[in-house]
Enzyme design. Structure first.
Site, short mmCIF file in Angstrom:
data_model
loop_
_atom_site.label_atom_id
_atom_site.label_comp_id
_atom_site.label_asym_id
_atom_site.label_seq_id
_atom_site.Cartn_x
_atom_site.Cartn_y
_atom_site.Cartn_z
N TYR A 137 11.22 -10.48 7.12
CA TYR A 137 10.83 -9.30 7.13
C TYR A 137 10.98 -8.61 8.68
O TYR A 137 10.82 -7.46 7.95
CB TYR A 137 9.13 -9.93 7.72
CG TYR A 137 8.04 -9.28 8.03
CD1 TYR A 137 7.32 -8.90 6.78
CD2 TYR A 137 7.66 -8.42 9.00
CE1 TYR A 137 6.32 -7.95 7.24
CE2 TYR A 137 6.83 -7.53 9.11
CZ TYR A 137 6.23 -8.05 8.22
OH TYR A 137 5.04 -6.59 7.94
N ASP A 147 -1.58 -1.48 -7.72
CA ASP A 147 -1.58 -2.91 -6.48
C ASP A 147 -1.10 -3.91 -8.11
O ASP A 147 -0.95 -4.13 -9.19
CB ASP A 147 -2.91 -3.54 -6.44
CG ASP A 147 -2.20 -4.76 -4.91
OD1 ASP A 147 -2.82 -4.51 -3.91
OD2 ASP A 147 -2.07 -5.96 -5.21
#
Ligand SMILES: NC(=O)c1ccc[n+]([C@@H]2O[C@H](COP(=O)([O-])OP(=O)(O)OC[C@H]3O[C@@H](n4cnc5c(N)ncnc54)[C@H](O)[C@@H]3O)[C@@H](O)[C@H]2O)c1
Length: 255
Positions: A161, A38
């Site tokens: 998106y 991450d």
């Protein structure tokens, strides 16, 4: 009883939160050794610690999926630590602004494409190169990319998106066709709204949360673990004949 992915080595990007955290935890619970990757250090470390506290095996590595050097180091760490890479879940992603196409700023569009499209592309490239050097496990190596139902149908309020997730479905299918005979299965998951931090801006802009809820046939939003279970199944030998599938995990939203 052996777990679904016993002894396999799994890498999860965006593993510090939401769907990625749930997948990392489930991979470990089903017997995999997990690398949690991450961009946010504390969140990723926390996921790895949660897994170790529960008796599983996990390492955290920092990654920015938009940076090919960073992505390669995550793969290198995985291989140095655990010897191979069997399963990858390319899941890191951002929503971008909630705005109509005509209102969208160029820099916001570029950022969404960079993380959601180029990020998945760079991860797949590095993972495929590593997997091609290995003997496949039973049922094949597995790559699962997190797309969205916005990758299957248009979305008026999050157009960039939607572009990005259509691209994820497309690159997944292309890779599935290229590597199917070489022991690598590549699928995408297409969730509807899942209750994670990423989805919160959608509620702020919604006309009615109740109407959003009722768009799913089951009359509710999803939970991260309901996506994680599908990702882990797709990564297991039980899904040996499943590749190039954009798997809807949407409570019947597109039914
Ligand atoms: N929550 C939903 O309703 C929903 C629905 C469909 C698809 N998705 C997709 O699921 C995936 C996971 O989202 P989530 O809902 O769990 O969101 P989340 O915000 O909880 O988690 C996303 C994670 O990705 C990480 N990340 C962001 N940019 C990164 C980068 N450049 N490099 C590495 N890591 C980065 C974040 O730090 C975070 O930990 C995303 O691809 C998202 O588009 C979510």
């Amino acid at each position: 009883m052996p777990g679904q992915v016993d002894g396999r080595v799994a890498l999860v990007t965006g593993g510090g939160s939401g769907i990625g955290r749930a997948t990392a935890i489930r991979f470990a619970a089903e017997g995999a050794r997990v690398v949690v990757a991450d961009i946010v250090l504390e969140a990723g470390e926390e996921t790895a610690q949660l897994i170790r506290n529960a008796g599983g095996e996990a390492q955290f590595t920092h990654v920015d999926v938009t940076d090919d050097v960073s992505v390669q180091s995550a793969i290198d760490l995985t291989v140095n630590e655990y010897g191979r890479l069997d399963c990858a879940h390319n899941n890191a992603g951002i929503l971008g602004p909630v705005a109509e196409m005509t209102e969208y700023r160029r820099e916001d569009y570029d950022r969404v494409i960079d993380v959601n499209v180029t990020g998945v592309w760079l991860c797949m490239q590095a993972e495929l190169r590593q997997m091609l050097t290995q003997d496949p496990p039973e049922g094949g190596h597995s790559i699962v990319n997190t797309a969205s139902i916005a990758g299957l149908v248009g979305s008026p309020t999050i157009p960039a998106y939607s572009v990005s997730k259509h691209a994820v479905v497309g690159m997944t299918n292309s890779a599935a066709r290229s590597y199917g005979t070489r022991g690598i299965r590549v699928n995408s998951v297409c969730p509807a709204i899942i209750e994670t931090p990423l989805a919160e801006p959608l509620f702020e802009h919604a006309e009615s949360e109740e109407r959003m809820r009722m768009r799913q046939a089951v009359g509710r939003f999803g939970q991260a673990d309901e996506v994680a279970s599908v990702v882990v199944w797709l990564s297991s030998a039980d899904a040996s004949f499943v590749t190039g599938t954009p798997m809807r995990v949407d409570g019947g939203a597109l039914a």
